[in-house]
Each structure stands twice: as C-alpha cells, then as structure tokens.
Enzyme design. Structure first.
Site: not given
Ligand code: NAD
Ligand code: DAU
Length: 352
Positions: A136, A163
């Site tokens: 991330t 995180y």
């Molecule tokens: P998510 O929380 O939606 O999914 C995580 C998945 O991992 C789930 O299916 C969960 O059951 C599984 N998991 C958790 N702990 C586990 C364990 N101990 N063993 C096996 N499985 C396990 O997360 P996401 O948003 O899909 O993110 C996926 C990856 O991408 C993460 O590594 C996150 O850091 C990275 N990432 C996310 C974002 C974002 O915007 N969501 C951006 C950049 C990077």
């Molecule tokens: O930047 C990448 C990251 O993006 C990933 O590594 C993380 O796994 C992913 O969860 C996400 O992190 P953020 O904390 O940026 O995402 P989130 O959706 O929780 O929040 C996005 C922005 O919106 C943040 O500035 C907080 C704000 N927010 C979030 C929620 C849930 C709100 O204003 N209202 C809300 O209800």
C-alpha cells in the site's frame, strides 16, 4: 507496448499463463477481483486461493469462479508449505486491511500482516518460487495538502497507523528476503482501490450503502483528505504485468493520477450520482492520526512495463468507475445487507 485491459488480454504471454497461482486473501475485495480478472484475461491459469475467511472474506465473492478455495490461515506454516509446493507463483493479498480496526485492536494486524507474510516468505524461500507482495501507499506516511511531491519507489517509509506500520514491516521482510536469500520477489504499493466486492466498512461502499439504506452518508472530519483513487481492475492488471515482466527485487508504485480529489468531493459525487443533493451528508468524528494526502508517481510502472489505467482522471474515469460501482451495490443488496447493521453499530461506537 503491452495492451493492458484491451480485449481482455495482455499483448504478451503472461509468465503465469497455464501456470498455477497461489492467491492469498483471494476471497477479499481486491483478491477476489484479481482472481476474476486473471481468469478472464489469462484463461488457462490455474488458481488456488488460501483465505481464512475473516469478517472481510466471503466465499461468495468467488461464486461461479473456476478456482479452488482452501480455507486456512497464512500463519499456518504446514498448510502454507504444502500449497506453495504445488504452485508456480504466489500472489500475496491476505491482510488485515482496515485502518479504523487497527486503531481498535492492532494485534490481528501484527499476526497476519507481519507473521503471515513471514510464514509465506519462508515457504517460498525453501522452494525458490516466484512471489509478488501486494502493498500500500500508506507505508510512506502522508503528504501535506500543499506538498507538490508524489510518492515514488524511493520515498522513505514513515507509516502512521498500526495497519500501515504492519504493512511497512511486511515490505521490509520481503526486501530482506530478496537481498539475503535471493528470493524471486516483487512488491507493488498501490493507492486506494474502489470497485465491486469491497467491504462496506470502507469509505466508498459505506456511503453508497448508507444511501441505498436510507441512512445519511458520513464524512470523517473536514473531508479535505486526499486519496489517490484507482479502480480495482487497473490495480490488478498492473499486478499481472509486474508478475509477468517486472524486474525481480524491484518495487513498483501503482496509481491512476487522482490525487487532486478529496473526500468531500468524492462524497458529493456519490450523493449526486445517486440522485441526492450534493450536501446530503453529515460530518462525523475524525479518525485519530488521520493521514492527510496520498499521491502516487507511477512513472516507473508506465515507462518500464507500459501500464496505463483504464479509469483515468483525464477522461472522468473516476465518475465512470463510481457509477458502475454504485450499480453493483444496487444490484447486489443480498451481498451487503447482512453486514450493514453491524458495521454501522461499530462506527456509531466510535462516533462515526
Ligand atoms: P480485504 O480486507 O477486503 O481482504 C483481505 C482478505 O484476506 C480477506 O478475504 C480475509 O479473509 C483474508 N485474510 C485475512 N487474514 C488472513 C489470514 N491470516 N490468513 C488467510 N487469509 C486472511 O482487503 P483488500 O482491501 O482486498 O486488500 C488486499 C491487499 O491489498 C492487502 O494486502 C492490502 O494491504 C492491500 N491494499 C489494499 C488497498 C485498498 O484500497 N483496499 C490498496 C492498496 C493495497
Ligand atoms: O491507501 C491505500 C489504503 O486504502 C489501503 O492500504 C487500505 O487497506 C484501505 O483500507 C484504504 O485505507 P483508507 O484508510 O484510506 O480507506 P478508507 O476507505 O477507510 O477511508 C478512505 C478515506 O475516507 C479516509 O480519509 C477516511 C475517510 N472516511 C472513511 C470512512 C469509512 C470517511 O470520511 N468516512 C467513512 O465512513
């Protein structure tokens, strides 16, 4: 140049084509989209998913998909070794991913993000398999709103939350295993994703489902924070390109140039796209330690590997991608409805 996302195929054969991939966290948001997208764009790829099915994982995210789901923990060394032995390459998504949860209870973040990654690296080290680590932008900390810089592959790490600190730790482990043991690994650091199957604890799907449920959308604090939003398919296409042609040991930044859009603008856009007044939201308590701005410089990925996002800021791609995402949540109420009350109750406890 490689035609990412065009006609559902890369211009060149993927290293994984016809190969067996072990996808950790493949029942979560990005992982499930990855599995779907890879089978669509690279038919012939065999996929095994290892997922613990935590609150964030959902087996139905893989419904109708030709992939094997193994329910288990990436910290389980014996299980992990057996699966890594069978695979040609590992794509590692599994993580605890939500910042607000890491503020409530950091322990599962240390276990999964640090110890789970360590467990995978050791299994990969014993076998010499190819490894891609999904990380991330949050490992770099945040930028001030008036800072003209963007994160690059050489930006020093400065994580803010439990995180992001555990993700930073996992990146460091991967880099150390590359240097010390010659692991055949790459890392990608991507910005905030949006798209279908995203858990409704996250910003965009929370607001969409709030509106669909007759609740008021909730903006943390001022809403001036900037996230460099990218569509999940663009992220996953980049991962496959790195897996195919990325240089071993290298890190690639993934971002779609949306670093001019703040949360206030996003929530207003969602309200407007869903037929509400643009100000039909409320401000709620801010997140402690809230990162201000993320901005990604993905020049290396674009110049070296020819990646281009399909949902670009230039052609109003964020609006297009959001409209599609809203439709997905509208059409899939059965998917999110069982989660909604619990998510909102937890947010309410935090004043959010
Ligand atoms: P998510 O929380 O939606 O999914 C995580 C998945 O991992 C789930 O299916 C969960 O059951 C599984 N998991 C958790 N702990 C586990 C364990 N101990 N063993 C096996 N499985 C396990 O997360 P996401 O948003 O899909 O993110 C996926 C990856 O991408 C993460 O590594 C996150 O850091 C990275 N990432 C996310 C974002 C974002 O915007 N969501 C951006 C950049 C990077
Ligand atoms: O930047 C990448 C990251 O993006 C990933 O590594 C993380 O796994 C992913 O969860 C996400 O992190 P953020 O904390 O940026 O995402 P989130 O959706 O929780 O929040 C996005 C922005 O919106 C943040 O500035 C907080 C704000 N927010 C979030 C929620 C849930 C709100 O204003 N209202 C809300 O209800």
């Amino acid at each position: 140049m490689c035609q990412v996302g065009q006609a559902g195929r890369f211009g060149l054969p993927l290293e994984s084509n016809g190969m067996e991939l072990l996808v950790t966290g493949g029942a979560g948001f990005i992982g499930a989209n990855y599995v779907r997208r890879t089978l669509e764009t690279q038919p012939g790829t065999e996929i095994m998913v290892l997922d613990k099915l935590t609150y964030a994982g959902n087996a139905t995210n893989l419904a109708g998909v030709d992939a094997e789901l193994v329910v288990g923990d990436i910290c389980d060394a014996g299980l992990v070794q057996g699966l890594v032995d069978k695979a040609d390459a590992v794509v590692h998504f599994a993580a605890e991913s939500h910042n607000d949860n890491s503020l409530d209870n950091p322990r599962p973040f240390v276990d999964t993000n640090v110890m789970g990654t360590f467990t995978l690296l050791e299994a990969v080290r014993r076998t010499g398999k190819r490894f891609h680590h999904v990380s991330t932008d949050e490992v770099f900390g945040d930028l001030a709103l008036d800072d003209p810089n963007r994160f690059t592959e050489t930006t020093p790490y400065n994580p803010s939350s439990p995180y992001s600190a555990t993700k930073a730790a996992s990146d460091h482990l991967v880099r150390a295993w590359v240097r010390s043991f010659g692991l055949r690994a790459t890392i990608s650091n991507c910005s905030n994703n949006y798209g279908p199957y995203q858990h409704i604890e996250k910003f965009i799907p929370r607001q969409i489902t709030n509106i669909l449920d007759g609740r008021t959308p909730k903006l943390y604090g001022t809403g001036l924070q900037v996230r460099d939003w990218i569509h999940v398919d663009d992220h996953n296409d980049a991962i496959n390109l790195i897996l195919e042609r990325g240089r071993l040991g290298e890190t690639y930044i993934i971002g779609a140039d949306n670093d001019h859009v703040n949360n206030l603008q996003v929530i207003r856009l969602i309200c407007t796209l869903m037929g509400l007044d643009e100000n039909a939201f409320e401000h709620v308590a801010d997140r402690p330690g809230h990162d201000m701005r993320y901005a990604m410089n993905s020049t290396k990925l674009r110049q070296e590997l020819g990646w281009e996002p399909r949902f670009t800021s230039a052609d109003d791609g964020m609006r297009r991608g959001l409209a599609e995402t809203i439709e997905w949540y509208r059409d899939n109420e059965a998917w999110w409805r069982p989660l909604k009350d619990a998510v909102e109750a937890k947010c309410a406890e935090r004043g959010q």
